[in-house]
Design an enzyme around this catalytic site. Structure first.
Site: not given
Ligand SMILES: Cc1cc2nc3c(=O)[nH]c(=O)nc-3n(C[C@H](O)[C@H](O)[C@H](O)COP(=O)(O)OP(=O)(O)OC[C@H]3O[C@@H](n4cnc5c(N)ncnc54)[C@H](O)[C@@H]3O)c2cc1C
Length: 338
Positions: A164, A238, A334
């Site tokens: 992660r 998580s 996480e």
């Molecule tokens: C219901 C649910 C289920 C989930 N299940 C899983 C799972 O099974 N496995 C898993 O691994 N995760 C899971 N997650 C967590 C989440 O989906 C992941 O971490 C996903 O990658 C987050 O994407 P986001 O675009 O929303 O990131 P954000 O929350 O917007 O950002 C995450 C990080 O990335 C950085 N960032 C974002 N975009 C960029 C960019 N373009 N360039 C540089 N940095 C950037 C941000 O600064 C931050 O540090 C789950 C979340 C939810 C709500």
């Protein structure tokens, strides 16, 4: 490029927390990225880059500039007998990309179906599920150093992927803006079925020959049965990572709790189920006002309505404390806490 002031972040985080950013901007094109790089706003402000906000908890307002990456597009850039290479915009929805792969019989991403978020951030997090991590289908990415404007291509090694995490989560937090990602998908089936209850669910579909669409449906079904629907209940999935411990530590816990859920990674390295530990401490289904622990998954902290970031954070601290008292293990979030 339209920079907004004192902007609400409520619809930009899946915890649905009301928080404000001093400044907020959405970038949809390379031209937008250059406008930002050339603007003065970067000089005097802290920067937070976001995608879908699915892995962020806002405990406080953000005193600085929030940059939402929102470019879109999927493009086939090359293929050979074995593989296809797809360039995907960082702001593309991750699951739309997985669906695109599945519909075209490009293999490798199907176990990562239905994970919410954008493609760029999924790289930052090296998302994982059901025995597969994003790094398994990653080829390279293009990022901009938002302070110098330099454009850099990162291959897999340069990304320093871990559990992660990647270099973008640790050392270069909000310095590099990931603009696009190239994935290498296989043209041949090689399904990973040994994790969770995938096999049992597939066995129930007796008579159907397994294909990638069926596998995606199975993964989606399992996820929907366990995880909250983020359009209805606020959450970031998580909240804590699974901890890794030595054999001695694993054995010490197992003596007391023979039912412990753990996976041997290699000699002297065990991954313990954080969900099992949180559940064992009695948290599953507990609710304090609008902050609570999801009744079907102990690792998922939820906002049932109007919980504040502080309430969610305080609950996470209580959970950490009780797990430490019971197992002498410090859970690490996480979720990114701002
Ligand atoms: C219901 C649910 C289920 C989930 N299940 C899983 C799972 O099974 N496995 C898993 O691994 N995760 C899971 N997650 C967590 C989440 O989906 C992941 O971490 C996903 O990658 C987050 O994407 P986001 O675009 O929303 O990131 P954000 O929350 O917007 O950002 C995450 C990080 O990335 C950085 N960032 C974002 N975009 C960029 C960019 N373009 N360039 C540089 N940095 C950037 C941000 O600064 C931050 O540090 C789950 C979340 C939810 C709500």
């Amino acid at each position: 490029m339209n920079i907004k002031q004192n902007h609400s972040l409520k619809k930009y985080n899946t915890f649905n927390i009301e928080a404000k950013a001093d400044y907020f901007v959405e970038l949809s094109s390379e031209a937008d990225v250059f406008s930002l790089i050339n603007s003065d706003i970067l000089k005097n402000n802290e920067i937070l880059i976001i995608g879908g906000g699915c892995n962020i908890l806002f405990v406080n307002d953000f005193k600085g500039l929030v940059v939402k990456v929102a470019n879109k597009g999927i493009e086939k850039i090359k293929e050979d007998k074995e593989n296809v290479y797809l360039r995907v915009a960082a702001g593309e929805d991750w699951d739309s990309f997985v669906k695109y792969c599945v519909n075209n019989n490009y293999y490798g991403a199907e176990n990562l179906s239905l994970i919410p978020g954008c493609v760029g951030s999924c790289v930052v997090q090296n998302i994982g599920a059901y025995g597969v991590e994003l790094k398994n289908v990653f080829y390279e990415l293009t990022a901009y150093d938002i302070f110098s404007g330099d454009k850099t291509v990162f291959d897999k090694q340069k990304c320093e992927f871990g559990y992660r995490k990647s270099i973008f989560k640790n050392k270069t937090f909000s310095k590099y803006l990931i603009f696009s990602v190239v994935f290498k998908l296989s043209k041949k089936q090689n399904f990973v079925l040994d994790y969770g209850n995938i096999k049992q669910e597939i066995e129930k579909l007796s008579g159907s020959k397994l294909n990638v669409k069926i596998l995606r449906d199975v993964v989606c079904k399992i996820r929907n049965s366990k995880l909250p629907d983020i359009t209805q209940i606020g959450s970031a999935g998580s909240f804590f990572k699974n901890p890794f411990v030595s054999f001695d530590k694993f054995f010490e816990i197992k003596k007391k709790y023979p039912e412990i859920v753990a996976y041997k990674i290699k000699d002297n390295l065990y991954k313990l189920s954080a969900a099992w530990m949180v559940d064992k401490c009695g948290w599953k289904g507990k609710r304090f006002g609008d902050a609570g622990v999801y009744e079907k998954q102990a690792l998922v902290i939820v906002n049932y309505g109007n919980a504040t970031g502080k309430e969610i954070y305080n609950l996470s601290k209580e959970i950490q404390k009780s797990v430490f008292e019971k197992f002498n293990i410090q859970l690490q979030p996480e979720v990114i806490i701002i």
